[in-house]
Design a protein around this motif. Structure first.
Motif, PDB file in Angstrom:
ATOM      1  N   GLU A 167       0.806  -1.208   0.000  1.00  0.00           N
ATOM      2  CA  GLU A 167       0.000   0.000   0.000  1.00  0.00           C
ATOM      3  C   GLU A 167       0.851   1.276   0.000  1.00  0.00           C
ATOM      4  N   CYS A 168       1.547   1.523  -1.101  1.00  0.00           N
ATOM      5  CA  CYS A 168       2.380   2.708  -1.202  1.00  0.00           C
ATOM      6  C   CYS A 168       1.567   3.983  -1.370  1.00  0.00           C
ATOM      7  N   ALA A 169       0.224   3.863  -1.461  1.00  0.00           N
ATOM      8  CA  ALA A 169      -0.645   5.031  -1.553  1.00  0.00           C
ATOM      9  C   ALA A 169      -1.403   5.295  -0.257  1.00  0.00           C
ATOM     10  N   SER A 170      -1.112   4.529   0.775  1.00  0.00           N
ATOM     11  CA  SER A 170      -1.835   4.662   2.037  1.00  0.00           C
ATOM     12  C   SER A 170      -1.080   5.611   2.963  1.00  0.00           C
ATOM     13  N   ARG A 206       0.915  -5.325 -10.947  1.00  0.00           N
ATOM     14  CA  ARG A 206       0.793  -3.864 -10.891  1.00  0.00           C
ATOM     15  C   ARG A 206      -0.607  -3.427 -11.318  1.00  0.00           C
ATOM     16  N   THR A 207      -1.599  -3.953 -10.637  1.00  0.00           N
ATOM     17  CA  THR A 207      -2.994  -3.654 -10.976  1.00  0.00           C
ATOM     18  C   THR A 207      -3.561  -2.496 -10.171  1.00  0.00           C
ATOM     19  N   ASP A 236      -2.065   9.172  -6.149  1.00  0.00           N
ATOM     20  CA  ASP A 236      -2.862   9.278  -7.356  1.00  0.00           C
ATOM     21  C   ASP A 236      -4.096   8.399  -7.221  1.00  0.00           C
ATOM     22  N   GLY A 237      -5.234   8.917  -7.638  1.00  0.00           N
ATOM     23  CA  GLY A 237      -6.474   8.138  -7.610  1.00  0.00           C
ATOM     24  C   GLY A 237      -7.344   8.466  -8.797  1.00  0.00           C
ATOM     25  N   PRO A 247      -3.964   3.356  -8.591  1.00  0.00           N
ATOM     26  CA  PRO A 247      -3.153   2.588  -9.545  1.00  0.00           C
ATOM     27  C   PRO A 247      -1.763   2.210  -9.049  1.00  0.00           C
ATOM     28  N   ALA A 248      -1.233   2.930  -8.071  1.00  0.00           N
ATOM     29  CA  ALA A 248       0.174   2.737  -7.705  1.00  0.00           C
ATOM     30  C   ALA A 248       0.455   1.489  -6.881  1.00  0.00           C
TER      31      ALA A 248
END
Length: 417
Positions: free
Chosen positions: A53-56, A139-140, A168-169, A195-196
């Motif tokens: 979770e690099c977007a969390s 990478r989904t 990014d979202g 996406p990340a």
């Protein structure tokens, strides 16, 4: 009696412990990895949503909305359940969790963890390449579904805030959801696709792949009982299945069982657990799930694992070792069947695990203040899979005298007094 010696012993062969062992090994240390199981990744690291979770950016803090708190208190929320009999035991910890979740303190936790979050996928990619298991990273990204305009609006506000930190979202309407996930059924106000983040279709298998890499590079993986840890002149000793295991330094990376080591040594660290359950089910017919999908209003997630579609539940507050109570899975199953074409369960019963949590939702990483050669690396809450390699690197840098890539002070055990 046979005696196994090394520079460092890492206790715990989940994602956190294996990653720490690899990073120490990369820096020239002779390391023994010890676990009660013969294989790595058999406990908490086995059961999760598989997300790196690099977007969390913002950790899972205690809510401040009164209506949401009331639903939790009445055990009417699909996201959280608690065992009434265990309430007296974890209520003091919940109070500390609530206090640590004030807006100011929650932002402090988020900013402290942000450098680790940003390194999480980078560190995994390096280890996955070295372990030669590219099939274990997809990478989904993932999708968060919203059934009401109110929950969607709240999520869009959170996304706007996260964008300030590089997240990014992609906002999806009903047509966008159908395009991304044609097998889903339901009435949705909208969704957000992140996406990340990376997706691991076999989290326990990834921990085993990292352990195999550790062994190929000369590391030893031994079965032992961490509860037998004792300090000896010049180092530490534990009882292994085939002899004593001795080292100058010891790393406690036992996740929710870390208290079995630090409490006998006199450390009052407020470690608690959030339990969770999962169940694998076969997809029905030709149905395909392309992303992990969180039904945020109904409190469950579906993830396309190698073993089948993994249904994961929300949080259960209960004693770590209390008998399983899969009521959250039972309640989620009909909702999951309505969302996606699911067939029979792959397993006979749901799996249960425990997330190790500190009140501020930050791990403990660093040197123990009262014992030479004792180091801590536990308490990764919902992000053990995500943060394992990043915190392993941070710990290894601290232990070998390198300049840490992130400020380690927020993770010091001294913050608890």
């Amino acid at each position: 009696m046979v005696e196994f010696k090394a520079d460092i012993v890492v206790l715990g062969a989940g994602m956190v412990g294996v990653s720490a062992a690899l990073h120490l090994q990369q820096r020239g240390r002779e390391v023994i990895l010890v676990d009660r199981h013969e294989l790595a990744g058999e406990e908490t690291s086995y059961g999760n949503a598989g997300l790196i979770e690099c977007a969390s950016v913002f950790p899972y803090m205690f809510p401040r909305d009164f209506n949401q708190i009331l639903r939790y208190a009445l055990n009417r929320s699909p996201q959280v359940r608690y065992a009434v009999a265990d309430l007296p035991g974890f209520l003091p910890w919940l109070l500390r969790y609530y206090l640590a979740s004030s807006p100011q303190r929650a932002l402090h936790s988020a900013m402290a963890e942000l450098p680790l979050i940003r390194r999480s996928l980078i560190e995994h990619e390096a280890l996955i390449a070295e372990a030669d298991v590219p099939q274990l990273l997809r990478r989904t990204g993932w999708i968060k579904l919203f059934r009401s305009e109110a929950t969607l609006a709240n999520a869009l506000g959170d996304l706007d805030r996260a964008k300030q930190y590089g997240v990014d979202g992609e906002v999806l309407d009903s047509g966008g959801i159908a395009e991304r996930e044609p097998s889903l059924t339901g009435n949705f106000a909208g969704a957000i696709r992140f996406p990340a983040p990376g997706f691991v279709p076999d989290p326990g298998g990834l921990a085993k792949a990292y352990a195999a890499l550790f062994a190929r590079k000369g590391g030893r993986f031994l079965v032992g009982d961490a509860r037998t840890l004792e300090q000896r002149a010049g180092g530490w000793r534990i009882a292994g299945a085939n002899g004593a295991i001795v080292a100058r330094e010891i790393v406690v990376a036992l996740g929710p069982w870390s208290d079995q080591v630090f409490r006998p040594l006199g450390y009052a660290i407020p470690l608690a657990v959030k339990r969770g359950y999962h169940l694998h089910l076969a997809p029905r017919g030709n149905a395909v799930l392309n992303h992990p999908v969180l039904d945020s209003d109904q409190g469950f997630l579906l993830a396309p694992m190698n073993r089948g579609i993994r249904l994961t539940t929300g949080v259960e507050f209960a004693r770590r070792d209390a008998p399983p109570n899969p009521i959250q899975v039972e309640r989620a199953l009909p909702r999951a069947h309505a969302l996606f074409p699911l067939g029979d369960a792959v397993e006979a019963r749901p799996w249960m695990g425990a997330r190790p949590c500190l009140p501020d939702m930050l791990p403990v990483i660093g040197k123990a203040p009262r014992h030479d050669g004792l180091w801590f690396d536990f308490g990764h809450q919902h992000h053990g899979l995500t943060l394992g390699p990043a915190t392993g690197r941070l710990l290894a840098e601290m232990m070998t005298g390198e300049t840490p890539f992130a400020d380690p002070k927020p993770f010091a055990v001294e913050r608890f007094g």
